[in-house]
Design a protein around this motif. Structure first.
Motif, PDB file in Angstrom:
ATOM      1  N   UNK A 570       0.828  -1.210   0.000  1.00 52.18           N
ATOM      2  CA  UNK A 570       0.000   0.000   0.000  1.00 52.18           C
ATOM      3  C   UNK A 570       0.859   1.256   0.000  1.00 52.18           C
ATOM      4  N   UNK A 571       1.905   1.284   0.821  1.00 53.65           N
ATOM      5  CA  UNK A 571       2.759   2.476   0.853  1.00 53.65           C
ATOM      6  C   UNK A 571       3.559   2.609  -0.439  1.00 53.65           C
ATOM      7  N   UNK A 572       3.920   1.500  -1.039  1.00 50.35           N
ATOM      8  CA  UNK A 572       4.570   1.560  -2.351  1.00 50.35           C
ATOM      9  C   UNK A 572       3.584   2.102  -3.391  1.00 50.35           C
ATOM     10  N   UNK A 573       2.320   1.688  -3.303  1.00 47.64           N
ATOM     11  CA  UNK A 573       1.300   2.166  -4.240  1.00 47.64           C
ATOM     12  C   UNK A 573       1.124   3.679  -4.130  1.00 47.64           C
ATOM     13  N   UNK A 574       1.100   4.192  -2.900  1.00 46.28           N
ATOM     14  CA  UNK A 574       0.953   5.637  -2.702  1.00 46.28           C
ATOM     15  C   UNK A 574       2.134   6.377  -3.320  1.00 46.28           C
TER      16      UNK A 574
END
Length: 591
Positions: A570-574
């Protein structure tokens, strides 16, 4: 050898295949006679009942003249401006019965038009070559601009401004920021819990999955009115699994002469091209190269291939798929017996490599939860269904009406599900299963999941550009459902580190932290997190209750260790939202 028809050929009327229950002669011959050009040309000449003249070989038309013709019309009606002789343009066509419709599409010309028959494959190849750039560009912009994410732009100034606001708020009002986060996370958790609860209840009411094609399909088959089905199989670096794919598709019980399989490849994908050259493909499978572009996504490739399809129904498979042999019969029955607003049916997905390792088993549990429990809740509540990327089948006319796929969206399937709903169309589940390969390598799993979450975020932002219009299109329940389906999972993953941090603070007895915010807020937050996890475990046990999935039960209790991987994704996606919004992290298969 093509067959030249006199310019004064009268308008022929094509008969709809599905509506009248009869197959056109040219379609049947093209499929059964192995598409041999001499047989087809002769048969078409007899069908038209006109004298044949020798047709000239194509010399090509000047660009300024070719630009007058519509590439999409050429593919849809099966014709091509073949050559120019003086003031006469020769139009090659696959079906003489479509001359009337073709005439209405032809541009104004101060000369004459003559018509010649030619094999459909030859015409499609000529169209692809002549209109390559135009078709490639159209594939990238097929989705209406106001419903596409292609205009997504995040400037450095915007990023810096957002970072400054967050840092300032954290420094000046940390507890206010924390309170806002807790309220948001708690609200999304309770909405997600409600969806899980409804899905769990519905899972005890649903019809068993083991359903055979019924009387409708049998009747259709007896009267030879089965519709033509086009299957799109996008391929990129899939040389390892190609033979298994072809073998799986050959096992379908759907009549092969009614199938139109497009193996869609990137024109510069040498590995896949070399692998395909070593396979003897059946005549109902066609390799379709997509012209290179800076944008290299699955939806772009499918948009390009859509114009080359001739089926009433268009389906999508992934390279590693192994569908049930009677799957297409079930799909046809569902669409044939469904109401006119039923635009799409979605099959169930499962994995054939669940025994590989712990990660593959967790992935299998997650898919079972989604397809066998949560989607039941989505349907029961009448919410729009975010489609999967495979085993989805559309009425082709309706798919074209809503603009196909958004070529820039890395979760084009989920976005299309929302767009169908906004146009007033429905999606239903069909009781059939396709076996897939679970992603069982941690870094590959994170890359794939970050692409999904990035796409969910972009899809949410795209449809929320005009919230009032979205509310009008979907209604209150659909509007709330979109928030839960697209922000719920992303919120849960992003909140995981905060949850563990606060849980740690509980044992540290940081009284200042607890006293800074109202007690009811803390109670609601921790209740939503804990009860939500307990409900998720109950849903997971229910989803894996079938005998063939009960071996996954011991792994259900370890799912708490699985969610942190999602937080990393999720943090990579952001991060990629601001740096590489359209980047497609390719998942390798056959590993």
């Amino acid at each position: 050898m093509a067959v030249l028809l006199k310019p004064d050929v009268p308008n022929w009327r094509a008969r709809p295949v599905f509506a009248h229950g009869r197959l056109r002669l040219d379609e049947t011959l093209a499929a059964i006679a192995e598409r041999r050009s001499d047989n087809i040309s002769g048969a078409l000449h007899l069908q038209g009942d006109r004298r044949a003249l020798a047709a000239p070989s194509r010399k090509g038309l000047p660009e300024e003249l070719l630009a007058r013709f519509s590439a999409r019309s050429c593919l849809t009606l099966g014709y091509m401006p073949w050559a120019r002789i003086g003031k006469t343009i020769i139009i090659a066509l696959a079906r003489p019965g479509d001359i009337g419709a073709i005439r209405r599409e032809l541009p104004d010309w101060d000369g004459k038009y003559a018509f010649a028959t030619a094999p459909p494959d030859e015409i499609r190849t000529a169209v692809a070559q002549a209109f390559s750039d135009r078709l490639a560009q159209a594939a990238e912009t097929r989705c209406p601009a106001f419903l596409s994410c292609r205009n997504w732009r995040v400037s450095r100034r915007s990023v810096l401004a957002l970072a400054l606001v967050l840092i300032s708020t954290l420094a000046l009002a940390p507890f206010a920021l924390l309170a806002a986060l807790l309220v948001w996370i708690t609200a999304m958790n309770f909405l997600t819990m409600a969806l899980r609860a409804v899905g769990l209840r519905e899972s005890f009411r649903r019809i068993p999955e083991e359903v055979s094609p019924g009387a409708n399909v049998t009747t259709l088959f007896q009267h030879r009115t089965l519709p033509r089905v086009s299957l799109l199989v996008p391929l990129l670096g899939e040389d390892v699994v190609l033979r298994n794919l072809v073998s799986a598709l050959e096992k379908t019980s759907y009549p092969h002469e009614r199938l139109d399989v497009k193996l869609v490849i990137e024109a510069d994908d040498r590995a896949t091209i070399l692998a395909l050259a070593q396979i003897d493909l059946p005549d109902w499978m066609t390799v379709l190269p997509v012209p290179p572009s800076a944008l290299r996504t699955k939806p772009r490739a499918m948009n390009y291939a859509l114009d080359f399809c001739d089926g009433e129904i268009v389906g999508v498979y992934d390279a590693e798929d192994r569908p049930e042999p009677d799957q297409l019969l079930k799909v046809v029955e569902a669409l044939h017996s469904g109401p006119p607003d039923l635009a799409c049916v979605q099959g169930y997905l499962d994995f054939y490599n669940t025994h590989t390792n712990w990660l593959s088993r967790c992935f299998a549990i997650e898919y079972a939860v989604w397809f066998r429990v949560l989607l039941g809740g989505v349907q029961r509540l009448g919410l729009p269904i975010p489609l999967g990327g495979t085993t989805v089948f559309f009425r082709r006319a309706l798919l074209q009406e809503v603009g196909g796929w958004d070529a820039h969206n890395v979760t084009e399937d989920a976005d299309l599900g929302m767009r169908l709903a906004r146009f007033g169309y429905r999606t239903e589940m069909v009781p059939t299963v396709t076996m897939e390969e679970a992603n069982c390598h941690p870094m590959a799993w994170i890359r794939q999941r970050s692409r999904w979450l990035k796409g969910y975020a972009i899809t949410w932002a795209t449809h929320m550009r005009e919230p009032g219009v979205l509310l009008r299109d979907l209604g209150v329940s659909g509007f709330l459902g979109l928030q839960v389906l697209f922000l719920g999972g992303l919120t849960s993953y992003l909140a995981t580190p905060l949850f563990w941090l606060l849980w740690t603070a509980t044992f540290g007895l940081d009284l200042a932290l607890w006293q800074a915010l109202p007690a009811p807020l803390w109670i609601a937050f921790f209740s939503s997190m804990i009860i939500g996890q307990m409900l998720m475990l109950a849903v997971a046990f229910r989803a894996t209750s079938a005998p063939e999935r009960r071996h996954l039960w011991p792994v259900v209790l370890t799912l708490t260790l699985y969610w942190p991987l999602g937080a990393v994704a999720a943090y990579r996606a952001v991060l990629e939202l601001f740096t590489r919004p359209f980047y497609w992290a390719k998942t390798r298969h056959g590993l």
